[in-house]
Design a protein around this motif. Structure first.
Motif, PDB file in Angstrom:
ATOM      1  N   GLY A   4       0.760  -1.450  -0.168  1.00 48.50           N
ATOM      2  CA  GLY A   4       0.303   0.161  -0.085  1.00 48.50           C
ATOM      3  C   GLY A   4       0.601   1.004   0.106  1.00 48.50           C
ATOM      4  N   ILE A   5       1.930   0.942   0.004  1.00 52.27           N
ATOM      5  CA  ILE A   5       2.624   1.859   0.133  1.00 52.27           C
ATOM      6  C   ILE A   5       3.591   3.152  -1.369  1.00 52.27           C
ATOM      7  N   HIS A   6       3.962   1.530  -2.159  1.00 50.43           N
ATOM      8  CA  HIS A   6       5.139   2.202  -3.731  1.00 50.43           C
ATOM      9  C   HIS A   6       3.578   1.950  -4.132  1.00 50.43           C
ATOM     10  N   PRO A   7       4.227   3.287  -5.483  1.00 51.29           N
ATOM     11  CA  PRO A   7       2.943   3.566  -5.986  1.00 51.29           C
ATOM     12  C   PRO A   7       3.329   1.928  -7.690  1.00 51.29           C
ATOM     13  N   ALA A   8       2.304   2.668  -8.853  1.00 51.61           N
ATOM     14  CA  ALA A   8       1.337   1.156  -9.582  1.00 51.61           C
ATOM     15  C   ALA A   8       2.771   1.387 -10.354  1.00 51.61           C
ATOM     16  N   TYR A   9       3.541  -0.020 -10.300  1.00 52.79           N
ATOM     17  CA  TYR A   9       4.618   0.173 -11.698  1.00 52.79           C
ATOM     18  C   TYR A   9       4.026  -0.545 -13.109  1.00 52.79           C
ATOM     19  N   ARG A  10       3.430  -0.046 -14.101  1.00 56.43           N
ATOM     20  CA  ARG A  10       2.366  -0.591 -15.144  1.00 56.43           C
ATOM     21  C   ARG A  10       3.213  -0.452 -16.767  1.00 56.43           C
ATOM     22  N   PRO A  11       2.685  -0.589 -17.307  1.00 59.81           N
ATOM     23  CA  PRO A  11       3.216  -0.275 -18.701  1.00 59.81           C
ATOM     24  C   PRO A  11       2.630   1.358 -19.230  1.00 59.81           C
ATOM     25  N   VAL A  12       3.561   1.653 -19.817  1.00 58.57           N
ATOM     26  CA  VAL A  12       3.422   3.520 -20.340  1.00 58.57           C
ATOM     27  C   VAL A  12       4.360   3.462 -21.257  1.00 58.57           C
ATOM     28  N   THR A  28       6.201   3.680 -12.691  1.00 57.97           N
ATOM     29  CA  THR A  28       5.662   4.682 -12.413  1.00 57.97           C
ATOM     30  C   THR A  28       5.115   5.433 -12.272  1.00 57.97           C
ATOM     31  N   ALA A  29       5.483   6.361 -13.406  1.00 57.53           N
ATOM     32  CA  ALA A  29       4.946   7.774 -14.099  1.00 57.53           C
ATOM     33  C   ALA A  29       3.213   7.857 -14.686  1.00 57.53           C
ATOM     34  N   THR A  30       2.602   8.635 -14.388  1.00 63.79           N
ATOM     35  CA  THR A  30       0.948   8.753 -14.509  1.00 63.79           C
ATOM     36  C   THR A  30       0.664   9.652 -15.470  1.00 63.79           C
ATOM     37  N   SER A  31      -0.363   9.773 -16.138  1.00 63.43           N
ATOM     38  CA  SER A  31      -0.989  10.610 -17.371  1.00 63.43           C
ATOM     39  C   SER A  31      -2.290  10.429 -17.282  1.00 63.43           C
ATOM     40  N   ASP A  32      -2.971  11.444 -17.787  1.00 68.04           N
ATOM     41  CA  ASP A  32      -4.289  11.733 -18.135  1.00 68.04           C
ATOM     42  C   ASP A  32      -4.526  11.300 -19.985  1.00 68.04           C
TER      43      ASP A  32
END
Length: 85
Positions: A4-12, A28-32
């Motif tokens: 619960g403390i780590h950001p989601a690691y997913r394909p980007v 772990t970067a996010t984008s809309d």
């Protein structure tokens, strides 16, 4: 790892607009914004200004931004041919 403390690691998808180049990796970067990739899946996309496809170090090409005036500016500032006292 604590849950619960780590950001989601997913394909980007990272997209270099200058070189018209994109690559899929995990981050772990996010984008809309999203983009449909070659495999038919939709992934978040992050636009970057420079990548290995457009950086002069990787491509072997240099971009000359402003060389005119640099030598003249140096000579005005420090003088031309001055000898040390």
């Amino acid at each position: 790892m604590k849950p619960g403390i780590h950001p989601a690691y997913r394909p980007v998808v990272f997209r270099d607009r200058a070189a018209d180049y994109a690559f899929l990796t995990r981050s772990t970067a996010t984008s809309d914004k999203t983009v449909e990739w070659e495999d038919g899946n939709t992934y978040p996309v992050i636009d970057v200004e420079i990548s290995s496809a457009s950086h002069p170090f990787y491509t072997g090409t240099q971009r000359v931004l402003d060389t005119a005036g640099r030598v003249e500016h140096f000579e005005r500032r420090y003088g031309r041919g001055r000898s040390k006292p």
